[in-house]
Design an enzyme around this catalytic site. Structure first.
Site, PDB file in Angstrom:
ATOM      1  N   CYS A 252       4.443  -2.947   4.950  1.00  0.00           N
ATOM      2  CA  CYS A 252       4.767  -2.551   3.579  1.00  0.00           C
ATOM      3  C   CYS A 252       6.190  -1.988   3.479  1.00  0.00           C
ATOM      4  CB  CYS A 252       3.697  -1.609   3.028  1.00  0.00           C
ATOM      5  SG  CYS A 252       3.530  -1.763   1.242  1.00  0.00           S
ATOM      6  N   HIS A 336      -1.240  -4.705   3.746  1.00  0.00           N
ATOM      7  CA  HIS A 336      -1.708  -3.695   4.699  1.00  0.00           C
ATOM      8  C   HIS A 336      -2.750  -4.276   5.644  1.00  0.00           C
ATOM      9  CE1 HIS A 336       0.203   0.010   3.218  1.00  0.00           C
ATOM     10  NE2 HIS A 336       0.240  -0.644   2.072  1.00  0.00           N
ATOM     11  N   GLU A 338      -3.946  -2.926   8.130  1.00  0.00           N
ATOM     12  CA  GLU A 338      -4.877  -1.852   8.527  1.00  0.00           C
ATOM     13  C   GLU A 338      -5.894  -1.600   7.425  1.00  0.00           C
ATOM     14  OE1 GLU A 338      -2.171  -1.309   6.992  1.00  0.00           O
ATOM     15  OE2 GLU A 338      -2.280   0.547   5.834  1.00  0.00           O
TER      16      GLU A 338
HETATM   17  N1  LIG Z   1       2.774   1.100   0.628  1.00  0.00           N
HETATM   18  C1  LIG Z   1       4.083   1.005   0.803  1.00  0.00           C
HETATM   19  O1  LIG Z   1       4.611   1.129   1.909  1.00  0.00           O
HETATM   20  C2  LIG Z   1       4.912   0.798  -0.428  1.00  0.00           C
HETATM   21  C3  LIG Z   1       6.363   0.509  -0.177  1.00  0.00           C
HETATM   22  C4  LIG Z   1       7.247   0.829  -1.377  1.00  0.00           C
HETATM   23  N2  LIG Z   1       7.165   2.217  -1.709  1.00  0.00           N
HETATM   24  C5  LIG Z   1       6.843  -0.034  -2.548  1.00  0.00           C
HETATM   25  O2  LIG Z   1       6.299   0.456  -3.497  1.00  0.00           O
HETATM   26  O3  LIG Z   1       7.067  -1.227  -2.559  1.00  0.00           O
END
Ligand SMILES: NC(=O)CC[C@H](N)C(=O)O
Length: 358
Positions: A252, A336, A338
């Site tokens: 992410c 994600h 995970e």
């Molecule tokens: N869950 C995250 O790592 C989000 C990454 C970043 N803050 C976004 O909104 O794209």
């Protein structure tokens, strides 16, 4: 229950009632279409600064699990040590709850952690407004406090610096292969997934220079806010890539920071991906995976450097869902793997990373 109004940046208003902590609050209003997982989502540090709208109508009916902590110091059932979302917005808060693992109600938890929660909002209509207009800032105002108008900024704020650990934390010391985990706001299940694969984890602050440490691989965690606020982390990743070909994996925010270190640029999505059913295709294959996601920014794949290529694409909107280096074991996902909460179809990303350490 006190009467409240949710006011969006464009003036749209929704009337509702407070069921959590009674306090006006402002933040970026984002919607999540998952059908469950409010304990995990609320404690995901990536929601810092955001008012979390859940489109699934009935929320609270399975209560809240206990805040027990494992021997390794990680909470058993939560994704971090506290609630990071600024508020939760639901259609129908269920006071009655029932679950084998529930120890308190969602309302009691929100009150204890001083986090507002509002109910009676037509969250599906609210989501339509956000999808039409794009993501917006919003405020929850209380009828009985007409002069108490909260303010907040989202863009331009370095949320990662607010939520990252301040000192190095070690897990599974002496286990074998050593992984440096860059904590941009890491979810516990990333740490669990690494520890379950028998590696030692050295969790470092987001802007810590680990390049002269003794380690076998680098893991870049998720985190809140705009990745363009994290230039320090990007510069350290770039330095690491110039020094060695040790494996690097990112999730992410980690995907966004790795892409930036590889020369790509980031843009803000009209509205983010927040759900448990985002379909992604592995580039070069017909394999599609159902993934858990929570992000508002994305990598502009057309700006990737010549040594990089897309690894996954989103099948709904074609946006980038992961990248890989063409020759070195450096790869990452926007989704994600995970999960927690969400489908675990893509946990193989951790297996690939740990295999690359050998
Ligand atoms: N869950 C995250 O790592 C989000 C990454 C970043 N803050 C976004 O909104 O794209």
């Amino acid at each position: 229950m006190k009467n409240v109004t949710l006011v969006l940046e464009d003036g749209t208003k929704f009337r509702g009632k407070s069921f959590g902590y009674d306090s006006p609050v402002a933040g970026e209003v984002v919607f999540n279409t998952a059908m469950m997982g409010y304990p995990e989502s609320l404690t995901d540090p990536s929601y810092a600064g955001q008012l979390m709208v859940l489109t699934y109508p009935l929320v609270g009916n399975y209560g809240v699990p206990p805040f027990t902590v494992e021997n390794n110091g990680i909470a058993t059932f939560m994704e971090s040590d506290k609630i990071y979302a600024s508020a939760i917005i639901v259609a129908d808060y269920s006071e009655m709850y029932s679950h084998w693992n529930a120890v308190e109600s969602l309302a009691d938890w929100l009150k204890r952690e001083h986090v507002p929660g509002i109910t009676g909002i037509d969250t599906r209509e609210l989501t339509k407004v956000l999808r039409e207009h794009g993501v917006m800032m919003g405020k929850i105002l209380f009828d009985d406090e007409p002069d108490n108008i909260p303010t907040a900024d989202y863009e331009g704020v370095n949320f990662v610096d607010k939520v990252s650990c301040k000192e190095i934390i070690r897990y599974n010391e002496g286990a074998g292969k050593k992984v440096v985990l860059v904590d941009c706001g890491v979810k516990n299940n990333i740490i669990r997934c690494l520890l379950n694969r028998g590696v030692e984890v050295i969790r470092v602050p987001w802007n810590y220079d680990y390049t002269d440490m003794d380690f076998d691989g680098l893991f870049l965690a998720n985190g809140p806010g705009d990745p363009d606020m994290c230039e320090d982390a990007v510069n350290i990743i770039r330095k690491q890539m110039s020094l060695s070909t040790k494996p690097i994996c990112g999730i992410c925010m980690g995907n966004q920071l790795l892409a930036k270190a590889g020369g790509a640029t980031i843009y803000k999505l009209k509205y983010g991906h927040r759900s448990h059913n985002q379909p992604v295709r592995m580039v070069g294959t017909t394999n599609c995976y159902v993934t858990s996601q929570n992000h508002g920014y994305a990598v502009d794949a057309s700006t990737l450097g010549k040594d990089w290529e897309e690894l996954f694409v989103n099948m709904n909107d074609g946006s980038n869902e992961g990248i890989r280096h063409k020759t070195n074991p450096w790869f990452s996902s926007q989704f994600h793997p995970e999960a927690c909460s969400g489908p675990v179809d893509t946990e193989f990303m951790f297996d690939k990373f740990v295999d690359a350490l050998k």
